[in-house]
Write an enzyme that holds these catalytic residues in place. Structure first.
Site, PDB file in Angstrom:
ATOM      1  CB  SER A 195      -0.852  -0.094   1.302  1.00 40.61           C
ATOM      2  OG  SER A 195      -1.380   1.258   1.373  1.00 40.61           O
TER       3      SER A 195
ATOM      4  CE1 TYR B 177      -5.213  -1.644   4.208  1.00 40.95           C
ATOM      5  CE2 TYR B 177      -4.003   0.198   4.046  1.00 40.95           C
ATOM      6  CZ  TYR B 177      -4.626  -0.737   3.220  1.00 40.95           C
ATOM      7  OH  TYR B 177      -4.608  -1.006   2.223  1.00 40.95           O
TER       8      TYR B 177
HETATM    9  P1  NAP Z   1     -11.744  -4.906  -1.367  1.00 44.03           P
HETATM   10  O1  NAP Z   1     -12.640  -4.684  -2.650  1.00 44.03           O
HETATM   11  O2  NAP Z   1     -12.426  -4.824  -0.062  1.00 44.03           O
HETATM   12  O3  NAP Z   1     -11.279  -6.590  -1.511  1.00 44.03           O
HETATM   13  C1  NAP Z   1     -10.462  -6.967  -0.339  1.00 44.03           C
HETATM   14  C2  NAP Z   1     -10.473  -8.707  -0.527  1.00 44.03           C
HETATM   15  O4  NAP Z   1     -10.102  -9.095   0.276  1.00 44.03           O
HETATM   16  C3  NAP Z   1     -11.896  -9.043  -0.868  1.00 44.03           C
HETATM   17  O5  NAP Z   1     -12.100 -10.210  -1.899  1.00 44.03           O
HETATM   18  C4  NAP Z   1     -12.279  -9.661   0.610  1.00 44.03           C
HETATM   19  O6  NAP Z   1     -13.501 -10.520   0.870  1.00 44.03           O
HETATM   20  C5  NAP Z   1     -10.830 -10.170   0.815  1.00 44.03           C
HETATM   21  N1  NAP Z   1     -10.951 -10.554   2.300  1.00 44.03           N
HETATM   22  C6  NAP Z   1     -10.868  -9.762   3.293  1.00 44.03           C
HETATM   23  N2  NAP Z   1     -10.816 -10.248   4.497  1.00 44.03           N
HETATM   24  C7  NAP Z   1     -10.907 -11.550   4.150  1.00 44.03           C
HETATM   25  C8  NAP Z   1     -10.982 -12.809   5.161  1.00 44.03           C
HETATM   26  N3  NAP Z   1     -11.053 -12.623   6.341  1.00 44.03           N
HETATM   27  N4  NAP Z   1     -11.190 -13.959   4.407  1.00 44.03           N
HETATM   28  C9  NAP Z   1     -10.940 -14.085   3.059  1.00 44.03           C
HETATM   29  N5  NAP Z   1     -11.190 -13.146   2.425  1.00 44.03           N
HETATM   30  C10 NAP Z   1     -11.004 -11.827   2.800  1.00 44.03           C
HETATM   31  O7  NAP Z   1     -10.379  -4.016  -1.423  1.00 44.03           O
HETATM   32  P2  NAP Z   1      -9.209  -3.883  -2.499  1.00 44.03           P
HETATM   33  O8  NAP Z   1      -9.021  -2.448  -2.693  1.00 44.03           O
HETATM   34  O9  NAP Z   1      -9.702  -4.634  -3.662  1.00 44.03           O
HETATM   35  O10 NAP Z   1      -8.124  -4.576  -1.881  1.00 44.03           O
HETATM   36  C11 NAP Z   1      -7.211  -5.672  -2.212  1.00 44.03           C
HETATM   37  C12 NAP Z   1      -6.007  -5.399  -1.676  1.00 44.03           C
HETATM   38  O11 NAP Z   1      -5.371  -4.177  -2.021  1.00 44.03           O
HETATM   39  C13 NAP Z   1      -5.841  -5.232  -0.085  1.00 44.03           C
HETATM   40  O12 NAP Z   1      -4.851  -6.113   0.545  1.00 44.03           O
HETATM   41  C14 NAP Z   1      -5.880  -3.842   0.078  1.00 44.03           C
HETATM   42  O13 NAP Z   1      -5.466  -3.702   1.360  1.00 44.03           O
HETATM   43  C15 NAP Z   1      -4.928  -3.358  -1.132  1.00 44.03           C
HETATM   44  N6  NAP Z   1      -4.685  -1.933  -1.324  1.00 44.03           N
HETATM   45  C16 NAP Z   1      -6.058  -1.350  -1.834  1.00 44.03           C
HETATM   46  C17 NAP Z   1      -5.698   0.110  -2.166  1.00 44.03           C
HETATM   47  C18 NAP Z   1      -7.236   0.716  -2.669  1.00 44.03           C
HETATM   48  O14 NAP Z   1      -7.118   1.905  -2.755  1.00 44.03           O
HETATM   49  N7  NAP Z   1      -8.067   0.099  -2.857  1.00 44.03           N
HETATM   50  C19 NAP Z   1      -4.789   0.380  -1.968  1.00 44.03           C
HETATM   51  C20 NAP Z   1      -3.544  -0.012  -1.413  1.00 44.03           C
HETATM   52  C21 NAP Z   1      -3.792  -1.106  -1.247  1.00 44.03           C
HETATM   53  P3  NAP Z   1     -15.086  -9.902   0.951  1.00 44.03           P
HETATM   54  O15 NAP Z   1     -15.394  -9.419  -0.475  1.00 44.03           O
HETATM   55  O16 NAP Z   1     -15.860 -11.205   1.214  1.00 44.03           O
HETATM   56  O17 NAP Z   1     -14.725  -8.830   1.842  1.00 44.03           O
END
Ligand code: NAP
Length: 253
Positions: free
Chosen positions: A145, A158
């Site tokens: 991140s 986080y």
């Molecule tokens: P998201 O849409 O909330 O996706 C997160 C994923 O992780 C979903 O598939 C979620 O499942 C899964 N997950 C969370 N907790 C879980 C658990 N206990 N068991 C199984 N699956 C679980 O967010 P995203 O932005 O795509 O995030 C993906 C990654 O990118 C994360 O590591 C996040 O920290 C990182 N990231 C995102 C951003 C951003 O701006 N979006 C920036 C930097 C880093 P559910 O759908 O069932 O909750």
């Protein structure tokens, strides 16, 4: 020829949390490059499954709550029993909790640390053991991140977990390079997913963020596709322990 070194035909990629968001973009990108996909999800990944199978690749869904690590050995075993091997791991699943540091609860600390760093480490360990058994190397890509580099505000667990992701990526790269396993990370900037919905619906915060991004737009799951294919492919065989920002220039400011 150089372009063939990006080809992932016949590879098997295990991706955590690919029912939505960045994980879905990663799964579709790797499938388009030739991978069969093992998704590890707690929610039904029907949309991702449809997109992956449209590319002609197979999709195996394994249901698990990644807040705990007990399921990990069985997940790896089932993936290997089904597809015969694993070549690529993407540790993508992650959560965020927002609260002032002074009021931050132990639960919000533990829940985030469990998914974002503890499970990430033990998943990498389990897959690395399998890769070493297979003897043909592999690729592990952790999703970091901007808060691997910066402090952020109101997201203490986080920031702690994502800073740890960058550190553990370096350590694992050092230990496993001898086994031809490349461990790297991608640090997404501000991307349009569930994770950032709260920020995007706050008009003032949304505007402040947009004004600071040189590319002048939020990132999308599709923006992950090129970088993930690069780090999953032989094109990056001499890239070890690096965290690549995919952030529209955010960190360059
Ligand atoms: P998201 O849409 O909330 O996706 C997160 C994923 O992780 C979903 O598939 C979620 O499942 C899964 N997950 C969370 N907790 C879980 C658990 N206990 N068991 C199984 N699956 C679980 O967010 P995203 O932005 O795509 O995030 C993906 C990654 O990118 C994360 O590591 C996040 O920290 C990182 N990231 C995102 C951003 C951003 O701006 N979006 C920036 C930097 C880093 P559910 O759908 O069932 O909750």
């Amino acid at each position: 020829m150089i372009l063939s070194s990006f080809d992932l035909t016949g590879k098997v990629a295990l991706i955590t949390g690919c029912n939505t968001g960045l994980g879905q973009g990663i799964a579709v990108g790797l499938a388009e490059a030739g991978c069969d996909i093992v998704g590890v999800n707690r929610s039904d990944p029907h949309e991702t499954m449809a997109k992956v199978t449209q590319t002609g690749r197979r999709f195996l869904n394994l249901n698990a709550d990644l807040g705990k690590i007990d399921a990990i050995p069985a997940l790896v075993q089932t993936a290997v029993d089904t597809f015969g091997k694993i070549d690529i791991l993407v540790n993508n699943a992650g959560i965020i909790r927002r609260e002032d540091a002074l009021n931050f609860s132990e639960k919000d600390w533990d829940d985030v640390m469990d998914v974002n760093i503890k499970t990430l480490f033990f998943m990498a360990q389990a897959v690395a053991k399998q890769l070493i058994c297979q003897g043909s190397g592999g690729k592990i890509i952790n999703i970091a991140s901007m808060l691997s580099f910066q402090g952020g505000i109101r997201v203490p667990s986080y920031t702690a977990s994502k800073s740890a992701v960058m550190g553990i990526t370096r350590l694992l790269a050092n230990e496993w390079a001898q086994h031809h396993i490349n461990v790297n990370a991608i640090a997404p900037g501000y991307m349009v997913t569930n994770n950032t919905q709260q920020l995007r619906t706050d008009e003032e915060r949304n505007q402040q963020i947009l004004e600071r991004i040189p590319a002048a737009r939020w990132g999308t799951p599709e923006d992950m596709m090129g970088p993930i294919v690069f780090l999953a492919s032989p094109a990056s065989n001499y890239v070890n322990g690096y965290t690549l920002a995919v952030d529209g220039g955010w960190l360059a400011r």
